[in-house]
Enzyme design. Structure first.
Site, PDB file in Angstrom:
ATOM      1  N   LYS A 160       0.864  -1.188   0.000  1.00 28.43           N
ATOM      2  CA  LYS A 160       0.000   0.000   0.000  1.00 28.43           C
ATOM      3  C   LYS A 160       0.895   1.231   0.000  1.00 28.43           C
ATOM      4  O   LYS A 160       1.836   1.333   0.781  1.00 28.43           O
ATOM      5  CB  LYS A 160      -0.915   0.005   1.233  1.00 28.43           C
ATOM      6  CG  LYS A 160      -1.775   1.276   1.360  1.00 28.43           C
ATOM      7  CD  LYS A 160      -2.806   1.182   2.488  1.00 28.43           C
ATOM      8  CE  LYS A 160      -3.496   2.525   2.734  1.00 28.43           C
ATOM      9  NZ  LYS A 160      -4.478   2.488   3.833  1.00 28.43           N
ATOM     10  N   ASP A 166      -2.874  10.059   3.965  1.00 26.75           N
ATOM     11  CA  ASP A 166      -4.283   9.681   4.027  1.00 26.75           C
ATOM     12  C   ASP A 166      -5.056  10.675   4.883  1.00 26.75           C
ATOM     13  O   ASP A 166      -5.061  10.593   6.103  1.00 26.75           O
ATOM     14  CB  ASP A 166      -4.407   8.258   4.605  1.00 26.75           C
ATOM     15  CG  ASP A 166      -5.845   7.762   4.611  1.00 26.75           C
ATOM     16  OD1 ASP A 166      -6.706   8.432   4.008  1.00 26.75           O
ATOM     17  OD2 ASP A 166      -6.089   6.695   5.220  1.00 26.75           O
ATOM     18  N   LYS A 199     -10.737  12.404   8.041  1.00 26.84           N
ATOM     19  CA  LYS A 199     -10.317  11.912   9.357  1.00 26.84           C
ATOM     20  C   LYS A 199     -10.330  13.068  10.359  1.00 26.84           C
ATOM     21  O   LYS A 199     -10.046  14.201   9.987  1.00 26.84           O
ATOM     22  CB  LYS A 199      -8.872  11.395   9.278  1.00 26.84           C
ATOM     23  CG  LYS A 199      -8.711  10.019   8.676  1.00 26.84           C
ATOM     24  CD  LYS A 199      -7.271   9.576   8.784  1.00 26.84           C
ATOM     25  CE  LYS A 199      -7.044   8.262   8.060  1.00 26.84           C
ATOM     26  NZ  LYS A 199      -7.771   7.130   8.650  1.00 26.84           N
ATOM     27  N   ASP A 205       1.139   5.954   5.824  1.00 24.37           N
ATOM     28  CA  ASP A 205       0.221   5.095   5.081  1.00 24.37           C
ATOM     29  C   ASP A 205       0.849   4.490   3.812  1.00 24.37           C
ATOM     30  O   ASP A 205       0.181   3.803   3.054  1.00 24.37           O
ATOM     31  CB  ASP A 205      -1.069   5.859   4.746  1.00 24.37           C
ATOM     32  CG  ASP A 205      -2.305   4.988   4.877  1.00 24.37           C
ATOM     33  OD1 ASP A 205      -2.204   3.914   5.490  1.00 24.37           O
ATOM     34  OD2 ASP A 205      -3.358   5.389   4.352  1.00 24.37           O
ATOM     35  N   ASP A 259     -12.374   7.017   3.178  1.00 30.14           N
ATOM     36  CA  ASP A 259     -11.238   6.705   4.053  1.00 30.14           C
ATOM     37  C   ASP A 259     -10.851   5.231   3.970  1.00 30.14           C
ATOM     38  O   ASP A 259      -9.788   4.840   4.441  1.00 30.14           O
ATOM     39  CB  ASP A 259     -11.579   7.095   5.502  1.00 30.14           C
ATOM     40  CG  ASP A 259     -10.349   7.188   6.392  1.00 30.14           C
ATOM     41  OD1 ASP A 259      -9.222   7.184   5.836  1.00 30.14           O
ATOM     42  OD2 ASP A 259     -10.508   7.260   7.617  1.00 30.14           O
ATOM     43  N   GLU A 264      -9.609   3.715   1.533  1.00 26.40           N
ATOM     44  CA  GLU A 264      -9.024   3.930   0.207  1.00 26.40           C
ATOM     45  C   GLU A 264      -7.940   2.918  -0.147  1.00 26.40           C
ATOM     46  O   GLU A 264      -7.731   2.610  -1.315  1.00 26.40           O
ATOM     47  CB  GLU A 264      -8.440   5.360   0.119  1.00 26.40           C
ATOM     48  CG  GLU A 264      -7.021   5.559   0.673  1.00 26.40           C
ATOM     49  CD  GLU A 264      -6.877   5.247   2.154  1.00 26.40           C
ATOM     50  OE1 GLU A 264      -7.899   5.253   2.859  1.00 26.40           O
ATOM     51  OE2 GLU A 264      -5.754   4.980   2.614  1.00 26.40           O
ATOM     52  N   ARG A 314      -7.769  -0.253   0.211  1.00 25.82           N
ATOM     53  CA  ARG A 314      -8.294  -1.452  -0.459  1.00 25.82           C
ATOM     54  C   ARG A 314      -8.644  -1.178  -1.920  1.00 25.82           C
ATOM     55  O   ARG A 314      -8.625  -2.085  -2.748  1.00 25.82           O
ATOM     56  CB  ARG A 314      -9.482  -2.001   0.335  1.00 25.82           C
ATOM     57  CG  ARG A 314     -10.632  -1.062   0.447  1.00 25.82           C
ATOM     58  CD  ARG A 314     -11.645  -1.488   1.511  1.00 25.82           C
ATOM     59  NE  ARG A 314     -11.186  -1.198   2.868  1.00 25.82           N
ATOM     60  CZ  ARG A 314     -11.865  -1.511   3.969  1.00 25.82           C
ATOM     61  NH1 ARG A 314     -13.026  -2.145   3.873  1.00 25.82           N
ATOM     62  NH2 ARG A 314     -11.391  -1.214   5.163  1.00 25.82           N
TER      63      ARG A 314
HETATM   64  N1  BES Z   1      -4.786   4.200   6.700  1.00 24.02           N
HETATM   65  C1  BES Z   1      -5.955   3.871   7.406  1.00 24.02           C
HETATM   66  C2  BES Z   1      -5.760   2.785   8.445  1.00 24.02           C
HETATM   67  C3  BES Z   1      -4.822   3.075   9.612  1.00 24.02           C
HETATM   68  C4  BES Z   1      -5.321   3.497  10.820  1.00 24.02           C
HETATM   69  C5  BES Z   1      -3.464   2.850   9.480  1.00 24.02           C
HETATM   70  C6  BES Z   1      -4.464   3.710  11.874  1.00 24.02           C
HETATM   71  C7  BES Z   1      -2.599   3.082  10.548  1.00 24.02           C
HETATM   72  C8  BES Z   1      -3.112   3.511  11.751  1.00 24.02           C
HETATM   73  C9  BES Z   1      -7.025   3.378   6.436  1.00 24.02           C
HETATM   74  O1  BES Z   1      -6.990   3.901   5.158  1.00 24.02           O
HETATM   75  C10 BES Z   1      -8.338   3.742   7.035  1.00 24.02           C
HETATM   76  O2  BES Z   1      -8.569   4.887   7.249  1.00 24.02           O
HETATM   77  N2  BES Z   1      -9.166   2.753   7.283  1.00 24.02           N
HETATM   78  C11 BES Z   1     -10.457   2.981   7.849  1.00 24.02           C
HETATM   79  C12 BES Z   1     -11.412   1.990   7.251  1.00 24.02           C
HETATM   80  C13 BES Z   1     -12.854   2.227   7.614  1.00 24.02           C
HETATM   81  C14 BES Z   1     -13.344   3.508   6.987  1.00 24.02           C
HETATM   82  C15 BES Z   1     -13.663   1.063   7.128  1.00 24.02           C
HETATM   83  C16 BES Z   1     -10.356   2.776   9.366  1.00 24.02           C
HETATM   84  O3  BES Z   1      -9.645   1.885   9.797  1.00 24.02           O
HETATM   85  O4  BES Z   1     -10.996   3.519  10.092  1.00 24.02           O
HETATM   86 ZN    ZN Z   2      -5.121   4.561   4.504  1.00 27.51          ZN
HETATM   87 ZN    ZN Z   3      -8.024   5.771   5.016  1.00 30.54          ZN
END
Ligand code: BES
Ligand code: ZN
Ligand code: ZN
Length: 496
Positions: A266, A271, A278, A289, A348, A350, A352
């Site tokens: 990734k 992000d 966020k 990220d 968010d 993203e 995937r």
């Molecule tokens: N990059 C984040 C995940 C993340 C969170 C990485 C904390 C490192 C530390 C990812 O893109 C994300 O924001 N995922 C969301 C998914 C949700 C919207 C289904 C999340 O985990 O809140």
């Molecule tokens: Zn992310």
């Molecule tokens: Zn994200």
């Protein structure tokens, strides 16, 4: 710090500090430590008794010698309980020992090979672990601020015989490469997103391959991605001023190999969450990220020197997830590389979307296995905490291979199930998939399930590294604050 192996008499080698060891609650000093204690007429054993030095893991006791041996000082380091001893303990205590010396300006530090006598490790294993521990333990990110703390100029691993010195030197070389790859990944993650752009990742990849005949880099720009139909990468990047790139690195071994390992990382350089923005606290560390891609680049930075006999590919979908009037909206539907459609209900989620493209791109090339690394879900950190990666796989064999390598590398991973009953939570009424689950639970698994169709039948291991990729507190004695370079040493172990 220059690190070498030397065949030399332990008692006569001149140095500022000689590092020796003892197990916790060990009755008598043993091995090399005992030899030194005998020449010093019981200085160490008396101090152990009088000062109550129990030898817990990483504890240290410094003693000055009086000219009876070549070393000016002896640093006794605790190895912890004998039954818990392994390579990871050697990494850990080696970093602790140098940490105990960081307030002193030292030219030359010498260490015995911890555990190569009675600890059951080979000189090669011990030397590799020591080199990893001291190199990673003294790492600082000094691009934007000058480093504090002292590192000795010379660090010598001392061996009794020419044979053990030869084996230890092989371990030293391997450990140095593993640490170098890890440090590159740390530097990339620590570099702020203003400098670590998708275009910069392209430059890094090209820099790694430059002048190396067995490394190639192919870069697909926005126009090519549009022609291909890489709607995941394009959709995420459309709110950013930074152009997206698909970066494909290839390592070809000297002897052609039928085995092809694909490493997919990734590579979201920042992000913000996109329009599903966020909160500011959650955004603070989001330069991390792209840690999955940093791990892949860390591997490629040393792979030519390591010269494994399998073909290795690295595939990165480099994008920034920003906001603007052009940004992808919740509810928009994109079509990804395998022609499947995705309803993007949360911008968010993203990572995937970009991985849907890079995994489908990789699967097309008939790999032996695909391993992806991604800071994919906060849910993973809730489930396993900050030190442990979640592993998910459609192949028991490859899951075990990766777990075994991670164990040897000292990088903690734990397998979670790809529970197929949960796949229905990712179904959309108006597209092939939705990008977030209809349930608020099991978010790490549902993210893994979202990725699964894009690899088809290819053996695949998914590593959600959201916890350990960026250390908000030290993960261990040799992984302090910031980018950890997590997964580089697991991958190198596996590939080799
Ligand atoms: N990059 C984040 C995940 C993340 C969170 C990485 C904390 C490192 C530390 C990812 O893109 C994300 O924001 N995922 C969301 C998914 C949700 C919207 C289904 C999340 O985990 O809140
Ligand atoms: Zn992310
Ligand atoms: Zn994200």
């Amino acid at each position: 710090m220059n690190i070498t192996v030397q065949k030399e008499d332990l008692t006569s080698i001149p140095c500022d500090v000689l590092i020796v060891n003892r197990f916790q609650d060990q009755k008598e000093l043993a091995g090399a430590t005992k030899i030194i204690d005998d020449v010093l007429e019981g200085l160490l054993s008396n101090a152990v008794k009088e000062d109550g030095f129990a030898g817990t893991r990483g504890s240290t006791l410094m003693l000055r010698t009086q000219g009876q041996i070549g070393a000016k000082r002896v640093l006794l380091v605790g190895l912890g309980k004998e039954e818990d001893f392994c390579e990871e303990v050697v990494r850990s205590v080696s970093a602790s020992a140098l940490g105990a010396l960081s307030s002193m300006k030292l030219k030359h530090v010498v260490s015995i090979l911890h555990g190569a006598g009675n600890g059951g490790l080979s000189p090669r294993q011990s030397a590799k672990a020591i080199v990893e521990g001291v190199t990673l333990g003294t790492y600082t990110f000094s691009t934007y601020k000058k480093a504090k703390g002292n590192v000795p100029q010379q660090f010598t691993l001392v061996c009794k015989t020419a044979r053990s010195a030869k084996a230890a030197d092989q371990g030293r070389e391997r450990g140095a490469l593993f640490a170098e790859g890890t440090i590159l990944a740390r530097d990339l993650v620590n570099t702020p997103a203003q400098d670590m752009t998708p275009a910069h990742l392209v430059d890094v990849a090209k820099g790694i391959a430059k002048g190396k005949k067995n490394l190639k880099v192919k870069v697909l720009d926005k126009e090519k991605l549009q022609k291909m139909g890489a709607g995941g990468i394009l959709g995420v990047s459309q709110g950013s001023d930074q152009d997206p790139y698909l970066i494909h690195l290839t390592y070809t071994p000297a002897k052609p190999s039928k085995k092809k390992i694909f490493l997919v990382g990734k590579a979201v350089t920042f992000d913000t969450g996109g329009l599903s923005l966020k909160p500011s606290k959650g955004m603070e560390t989001m330069k991390c990220d792209m840690a999955g891609s940093a791990a892949v680049l860390g591997v490629f930075s040393v792979i030519a020197d390591l010269a494994p006999d399998v073909e290795v590919h690295g595939v990165l979908g480099a994008v920034e997830n920003a906001i603007s009037a052009k940004a992808i909206r919740p509810g928009d539907i994109i079509s990804v590389l395998n022609k499947k459609t995705v309803e993007v209900l949360n911008t968010d989620a993203e990572g995937r979307l970009t991985l849907a493209d890079t995994l489908a791109y990789s699967a097309k090339q008939k790999p032996t296995v695909i391993i992806d690394m991604a800071t994919l879900t906060g849910a993973c950190v809730v489930a396993l905490g900050e030190e442990i990666t979640a592993l998910m796989s459609n192949s028991d064999e490859w899951a075990d291979n990766v777990l075994e390598a991670s164990n040897a590398a000292g990088e903690k991973m734990w397998r979670m199930p790809l529970e197929q009953n949960y796949a229905k939570l990712m179904e959309s009424k108006i597209a092939d998939y939705r990008n977030i689950s209809t349930s608020r639970y099991g978010g790490s698994i549902t993210a893994g399930l979202f990725l699964q169709p894009f690899v088809g039948d290819t053996p695949w291991v998914h590593l959600d590294i959201a916890g350990p990729a960026f250390a908000e507190r030290p993960l261990n004695t040799y992984t302090k604050h910031g980018g950890s370079g997590h997964a580089v040493r697991t991958l190198l172990t596996l590939i080799k």
